[in-house]
Design a protein around this motif. Sequence first.
Motif, PDB file in Angstrom:
ATOM      1  N   GLU A  85       0.827  -1.216   0.000  1.00 18.10           N
ATOM      2  CA  GLU A  85       0.000   0.000   0.000  1.00 18.10           C
ATOM      3  C   GLU A  85       0.864   1.271   0.000  1.00 18.10           C
ATOM      4  N   HIS A 134      -6.213   0.254  15.214  1.00 17.22           N
ATOM      5  CA  HIS A 134      -5.646   0.654  13.924  1.00 17.22           C
ATOM      6  C   HIS A 134      -4.369  -0.126  13.635  1.00 17.22           C
ATOM      7  N   GLU A 137      -5.290  -3.723  12.693  1.00 11.91           N
ATOM      8  CA  GLU A 137      -5.877  -3.744  11.354  1.00 11.91           C
ATOM      9  C   GLU A 137      -4.793  -3.566  10.294  1.00 11.91           C
ATOM     10  N   ASP A 138      -3.844  -2.677  10.547  1.00 11.96           N
ATOM     11  CA  ASP A 138      -2.767  -2.429   9.601  1.00 11.96           C
ATOM     12  C   ASP A 138      -1.875  -3.648   9.462  1.00 11.96           C
ATOM     13  N   ALA A 140      -2.641  -6.837  10.038  1.00 12.17           N
ATOM     14  CA  ALA A 140      -3.356  -7.921   9.355  1.00 12.17           C
ATOM     15  C   ALA A 140      -3.441  -7.644   7.859  1.00 12.17           C
ATOM     16  N   ARG A 141      -3.652  -6.401   7.488  1.00 17.93           N
ATOM     17  CA  ARG A 141      -3.822  -6.067   6.075  1.00 17.93           C
ATOM     18  C   ARG A 141      -2.496  -6.143   5.313  1.00 17.93           C
ATOM     19  N   LYS A 142      -1.406  -5.768   5.967  1.00 17.46           N
ATOM     20  CA  LYS A 142      -0.114  -5.714   5.282  1.00 17.46           C
ATOM     21  C   LYS A 142       0.743  -6.950   5.530  1.00 17.46           C
TER      22      LYS A 142
END
Length: 634
Positions: A85, A134, A137-138, A140-142
């Motif tokens: 991202e 946050h 979430e970051d 897990a997403r990355k």
Amino acid sequence: MPHPADTHPTPEAGQSAAGFARVKRAYKTLSAGNRTLLRASAEDELLRQMCQVIVEAGGYRLASVGYAEADEDKSIRWAAYVGPERDAAGTWHLTWADTELGQSASAVAIRTGEPVIGRKILTDPAYAGPSFAHLREDAARKGYLATAAFPLRVDGKVLGALSMAAEEADAFDTEEVALLGELADDLAYGIANLRVQARHREAQATIAHLAYYDSLTGLPNRTLFLEQLDAAIQTAKREHQSLALLHMHVSRYHEINKVLGYRAGDELLRKICRRLKAALPDDAVIARVGDAELALLLPRSSAEYATEVASRLNKALYEPLKVGSLMLDARVLIGMAMFPGHASAADSLIRRANAAMYQAKPARGGYAMYVSGQEQESVRRMALMADLQRAIRHDELSLYYQPKVDMASRRLCGAEVLVRWEHPQHGMVATQELILLVEQAGLITRLTTWILEAAFRQCHTWQSAGAGQELAINLSALDLYDSGLVDRIEGLISTWGIAPGLVQFELTESALMADPVGAMETLDRLKRLDVDLFVDDYGTGYSSLSYLQKLPVDGLKIDRSFVTPMAANGDSATIVTSTIELGHNLGLKVVAEGVESEAVWERLALLGCDIAQGYLISRPMPAQQFQDWQQAWR
């Protein structure tokens, strides 16, 4: 709320095979990072490449560098990022303040100056709270489970943090952190070194700019302009083209500096340059080549085109410029010279444009093209300026006196003091040329001092002989604002024992209006010496009636341009008539200068003019001749 991660990794973390592999990749990252330090030539390039090394050579999931801002919110500015991202990296908004939002690893590292390690982000209960939603979430997403942030310290101050993340939940043990800490220290050193180099380059650029550009106007200076002119001449020779050089002198710049101060002169020059630049062709090059001198290069120009540009520039400066609370004349005098017609070398072209400039007259558009012989005339003028300084110093000037007559009684009522200079080789120097030489050489104050001393000495001589005459001495705008003028005059009155009634001073209307407030102060001080004051050249300026009636003056002197033609010119006669009526209504004496015929005398007498001066009565004459004339007149 403190960051829950360990800031001191446990020693046993690096003992497994996985731990050894992580240490190995840290070594690999450190080695690649050092090579990056050697290659990078700019700070942003170094940061970006270091993050690439951490991700691509070291195998870490992501890497970033954040700088601590000193703004109110204590923001973290992301200077580099490599990882998932990437396009969204600029949208992160973090703070290093000790608040709930300032508990990221980077923020804590910046705030504390210590490395900050976070492991098992998705499973450690310490990260289960809402404040770390946050972060979870970051991660897990990355695709990362551990983070590390290292402070970047330059000159003892933490300027930001180097941050990275790994896929392994138990990454960043003691040995790995130690190696990565070295990498962060090396990066900080590299940043500091590049900043020193950048400051050095900026200093060199500043020095180079100062060497080639004028600090006041930002224009090229004489050194750079000569190089540009040389290059333009060589190009013109190759292409068989012509070019024009315009040399400009800012009128009254030195006078404004002395009267109103250097700030006013500087402001005037900056505004003039802005106006000129706005009126220039795109390919023109303008430079400041002297205190009050500008030069303009017009490539591929004809004489006709150069004249057109000169006219355009003077039109651009037609309206006065506001400097402080004053409106000042912004005119320039322009001399023009052509390559190859007038000169083929830069120095010669400049000299000839400068020589032409001295022939430029406001009444003829304010510009002139060089013609053969003008350069020799400029050399002569420079020599005359030097001679004039010597003449003042060695008392080699002389005073002439032009009689003034009371029109009702036809009796002599005084004389105007005029300075003359007979040069030992060139003979009597014309009055207008003498005035121009005095202005260009900056000798106004010195000349006025000489005139005052010589006039008071002569006044004393005549007073001692029982033939005292009222002497009228001219004062310029520069004299009027000389802080020592009044004290000098008071000292001369005391030195020679002159009755104050025998001394008059004439001040031009334009001089009074250059700085009305300052002029009024000086006039009040002069009036307290009990001397008479006259407004000279009345009608050529732009003073208002309300200002005129406030002036502590005793009379008006109508300019000769209205008096001399009044017998044949109805408009001139109307102006003279109105001025006489105005002066008498204000209780002032009225002097008419330029009386050259009996017809004019008779018209003035009918109008009730008080005093006449002009060639009909007498031309200016030396002191001895004046005494002989006086006997004959009686």
